[in-house]
Design a protein around this motif. Structure first.
Motif, PDB file in Angstrom:
ATOM      1  N   VAL A 265       0.838  -1.212   0.000  1.00 33.50           N
ATOM      2  CA  VAL A 265       0.000   0.000   0.000  1.00 33.50           C
ATOM      3  C   VAL A 265       0.864   1.250   0.000  1.00 33.50           C
ATOM      4  O   VAL A 265       0.591   2.216  -0.725  1.00 33.50           O
ATOM      5  CB  VAL A 265      -0.943  -0.014   1.216  1.00 33.50           C
ATOM      6  N   THR A 266       1.936   1.243   0.795  1.00 32.03           N
ATOM      7  CA  THR A 266       2.838   2.394   0.822  1.00 32.03           C
ATOM      8  C   THR A 266       3.460   2.637  -0.545  1.00 32.03           C
ATOM      9  O   THR A 266       3.559   3.786  -1.010  1.00 32.03           O
ATOM     10  CB  THR A 266       3.950   2.182   1.868  1.00 32.03           C
ATOM     11  N   LEU A 267       3.866   1.578  -1.202  1.00 32.54           N
ATOM     12  CA  LEU A 267       4.485   1.717  -2.532  1.00 32.54           C
ATOM     13  C   LEU A 267       3.469   2.188  -3.571  1.00 32.54           C
ATOM     14  O   LEU A 267       3.801   2.962  -4.473  1.00 32.54           O
ATOM     15  CB  LEU A 267       5.109   0.388  -2.952  1.00 32.54           C
ATOM     16  N   ILE A 268       2.210   1.754  -3.433  1.00 32.00           N
ATOM     17  CA  ILE A 268       1.158   2.231  -4.344  1.00 32.00           C
ATOM     18  C   ILE A 268       0.928   3.725  -4.128  1.00 32.00           C
ATOM     19  O   ILE A 268       0.800   4.492  -5.097  1.00 32.00           O
ATOM     20  CB  ILE A 268      -0.146   1.435  -4.120  1.00 32.00           C
ATOM     21  N   TYR A 269       0.893   4.135  -2.856  1.00 32.75           N
ATOM     22  CA  TYR A 269       0.753   5.570  -2.562  1.00 32.75           C
ATOM     23  C   TYR A 269       1.908   6.354  -3.175  1.00 32.75           C
ATOM     24  O   TYR A 269       1.704   7.441  -3.743  1.00 32.75           O
ATOM     25  CB  TYR A 269       0.729   5.799  -1.048  1.00 32.75           C
ATOM     26  N   ALA A 270       3.127   5.829  -3.028  1.00 38.31           N
ATOM     27  CA  ALA A 270       4.298   6.512  -3.581  1.00 38.31           C
ATOM     28  C   ALA A 270       4.183   6.631  -5.104  1.00 38.31           C
ATOM     29  O   ALA A 270       4.496   7.680  -5.685  1.00 38.31           O
ATOM     30  CB  ALA A 270       5.574   5.762  -3.200  1.00 38.31           C
TER      31      ALA A 270
END
Length: 576
Positions: free
Chosen positions: A230-235
């Motif tokens: 999820v963090t990488l998708i946000y990034a």
């Protein structure tokens, strides 16, 4: 046999917890008793007492942890606990005597103190020496205890509630009254949940030898397969948006600040949890994330800063924008520290959050409520001068330089200050008493020709409802047009023409998706099956099947309206 062993183990842990944290459980019990007393007496609970008892319980838990670290026991340990009631008495006296829940600064103070006490709980055993393995493992165990206790409480409550419903249905009893479910929820989610949490509290003091390997399968899956992706998708989204802004040469949208808040919140949690797993296993996902998270966070941080800057430019300094700035400062300090420091002390996160939270409530003119009030009052003066209602430091009736839709920001500023009892700048400049002896939003709206002003009613005012199974038979004679009515949760689209209930209880009218005016209603507007409104020399009847509203001293604050609006020519309705 396994079930019996499991039950005995739980009872043993609960018994040990009651001996280890007796004062904490006593405060929690007092909180539960007060809640249940208010349910039986059918009286709204005093929010000040609830907040005070909740803070007392958490504060006493910190004191118990402190005395265990110091090796105090017996009389000395109980004497230390006297600090808890002394603190809570001070907190109680700081709160306003009435309507504490509607006083923003009281809510902020309570939330900040709760945050500080929770963070102190996570740092206390490691104030003297840095031990990354013990520190991370200890805090992950606390988090695991919290999640397991809450899950168990939820399952137990659902199971017992279903049993009560079944008894009522099968044996025609009435034990399943609303009050009973309230009592059940209070004692399970507050008392039993708290008891279960402290029954698995890590042993004190925490040393390298006592730090067990953290092997939670749930958290390993949750972090590696949910939080990190999820963090990488946000990034990825934030990087793509950065490219869009660069090529389209458009201003960064304010909502970007919300996205960045979620990115850093989930990202920092994933970073700390990943460091825990690096201590005990060779998770490739954790290794990669710990190594590169702050490097890929540079661009999101720049977006975060600019979006926060735009948020303040458009809305001024409010409680929301104040803490948004603190969140940006925290993200910036974290990035600089983790990229620039050779020895990365994970205690930095909790310590820096405690410092920033403390700054927000103790820095005098720079704390959250003083700074936000002074900024909004200055904005109000500027808006009135631009509008032509303030000349040579004195209020002037009517409006002369109002721009289309320009009153919207002025309305929001006035209502913001009214909710905080901070309209003093108007009183000081009302030399000719054009606002009357007591300044209210109604008197301001009438004197300065500002429509749509409505005071937010006290949350203690009862929400009233009027319900019709279907729309009444409507006389369409003299009808000009029919318009939709939307509730306050619906987003207005570019082609929308109609009405919308606002967050502060007024009725706003839109054309082509743009706000035209905003109407504050009174009890006289409410008829048996419709709201009767005069707008632009026309008569508007808002027929409803369901109407929820609050009423106070003749003012009407809408919660929700389900129905449709019909516009009539004035002559067709006579003197209605």
């Amino acid at each position: 046999m396994k079930i019996a062993t499991y039950i005995r183990e739980y009872l043993s842990n609960w018994s040990a917890a009651s001996k280890r944290f007796p004062v904490f459980l006593l405060w929690v019990s007092a909180l539960c008793v007060y809640f249940c007393y208010r349910i039986v007496s059918d009286v709204e609970p005093d929010i000040r007492i609830l907040w005070t008892l909740a803070l007392a319980a958490l504060f006493s838990l910190n004191i118990s942890l402190f005395t265990a670290l110091k090796g105090y026991s017996g009389t000395v340990a109980y004497l230390c606990q006297l600090v808890s009631p002394a603190f809570t008495l001070i907190f109680y006296t700081l709160l306003p005597a009435e309507d504490a829940e509607s006083t923003v600064w009281a809510v902020v103070l309570f939330a900040v103190l709760m945050l500080i006490f929770h963070l102190t709980l996570s740092l206390l055993p490691f104030l003297k020496a840095r031990n990354e393995s013990s520190f991370l493992t200890y805090n992950m165990k606390l988090l695991e205890n919290m999640a397991e206790s809450l899950l168990m409480a939820g399952i137990l409550f659902l199971g017992l509630s279903l049993a009560v419903v079944s008894i009522d249905a099968l044996f025609n009893t009435t034990i399943g009254r609303g009050e009973m479910y309230g009592h059940l929820a209070i004692w399970i989610f507050l008392w039993l949940n708290s008891l279960n949490f402290v029954s698995s509290f890590p042993s004190i003091p925490v040393t390298e030898e006592k730090a067990d390997t953290f092997q939670s399968r749930f958290f390993r899956i949750f972090v590696n397969y949910i939080c990190i992706p999820v963090t990488l998708i946000y990034a990825l989204i934030l990087y793509a948006y950065t490219v869009k802004v660069m090529f389209d040469v458009e201003a960064i949208k304010i909502w970007t600040s919300s996205m960045c808040t979620w990115y850093f919140g989930v990202g920092i949690f994933s970073y700390l949890t990943s460091r825990v797993y690096l201590l005990h296993n060779n998770s490739s996902a954790s290794q990669w994330f710990v190594k590169y998270f702050y490097h890929i966070s540079i661009v999101p941080l720049i977006l975060y800063m600019y979006a926060g800057y735009r948020f303040i430019i458009e809305n001024g300094i409010t409680e929301e924008s104040y803490y948004l700035v603190l969140a940006i400062v925290f993200a910036t300090l974290s990035l600089v520290y983790m990229l620039g420091s050779k020895v990365k002390d994970q205690r930095f996160y909790g310590a820096s959050m405690i410092v920033l939270a403390t700054i927000s409530v103790v820095t005098g003119p720079w704390n959250v409520w003083n700074l936000s009030l002074s900024n909004q009052q200055d904005r109000l003066v500027d808006f009135l001068e631009e509008r032509g209602n303030l000349r040579d430091g004195m209020l002037v009736k009517g409006k002369s330089n109002a721009k289309p839709d320009g009153d919207q920001v002025l309305r929001e500023t006035l209502m913001y200050l009214d909710q905080r009892f901070a309209l003093d700048p108007l009183k000081e400049r009302d030399k000719e008493k054009i606002l009357g002896d007591s300044i209210t939003l109604n008197s301001i709206g009438e004197a300065l020709d500002i429509s749509g002003l409505s005071s937010r009613l006290s949350p203690k005012e009862e929400v009233k409802s009027v319900f019709w199974p279907h729309l009444p038979v409507i006389d369409l004679k003299g009808t000009l047009e029919m318009r939709p009515v939307q509730n306050k949760y619906v987003e207005i689209k570019a082609d929308y023409k109609g009405y919308k209930v606002t967050d502060h209880g007024t009725l706003a009218y839109y054309e082509s998706g743009k706000l035209v005016n905003e109407m504050a209603l009174t009890v006289s507007n409410l008829k048996s099956d419709h709201l009767l409104i005069m707008q632009d020399n026309q008569v508007v009847k808002v027929y409803f099947t369901n109407l929820n509203y609050r009423e106070d001293q003749g003012k009407l604050a809408l919660e929700d309206v389900v129905g449709t609006a019909i516009v009539y020519a004035p002559l067709s309705v006579g003197g209605q």
